[in-house]
Write a protein that holds these residues in place. Sequence first.
Motif: not given
Length: 165
Positions: A87-96
């Motif tokens: 979940v955290a990795a997904a949020a980071d990747a989308i923001r990036k």
Amino acid sequence: MYITVEDFIAEWNKEAGLTQGVLDGLTDEALGQRVYPEGRTLGRIAWHLTANIPEYLTEFGVPVEGAGDSNEVPSAREIAGTFRTNVAAAADAIRKRWTDDSLKLTQNAFGRTESNAMILMGLIKHIVHHRGQLTVLMRQAGLPVPAVYGPSKEIWARMGVTPPL
Ligand code: NI
């Protein structure tokens, strides 16, 4: 529909928190619970919705590091931990990877043309769909069911209220 990336992230985190509550309530003994003899097990469904997060986003142009699909369903504790990480990795990747403007761009998804905002909504819907299955299987397995959108039987009882039918 999401107008900004942060609109999505807010809903992503809210829904993920509810899903985390369900996954944190699983036990290794309950992972083998099925609705019917040939049905998928509770563990298989929980692991599917978890491992699907990086696969789904990577498929649509947002590469995410994370646990990929695996035929081996891990322990209940590992499923819950991997979900938190994914979940955290997904949020980071989308923001990036995506800006607010990216949400309006379209691409082919499931044989249709969909905006990236729709595609992100689809990821949440997929998890919510399987989360509903998990709560039924938890009840069948004799586990307490956490509140999701409203109180579960146990939470009503704790509040001293007879649940509505
Ligand atoms: Ni699925």
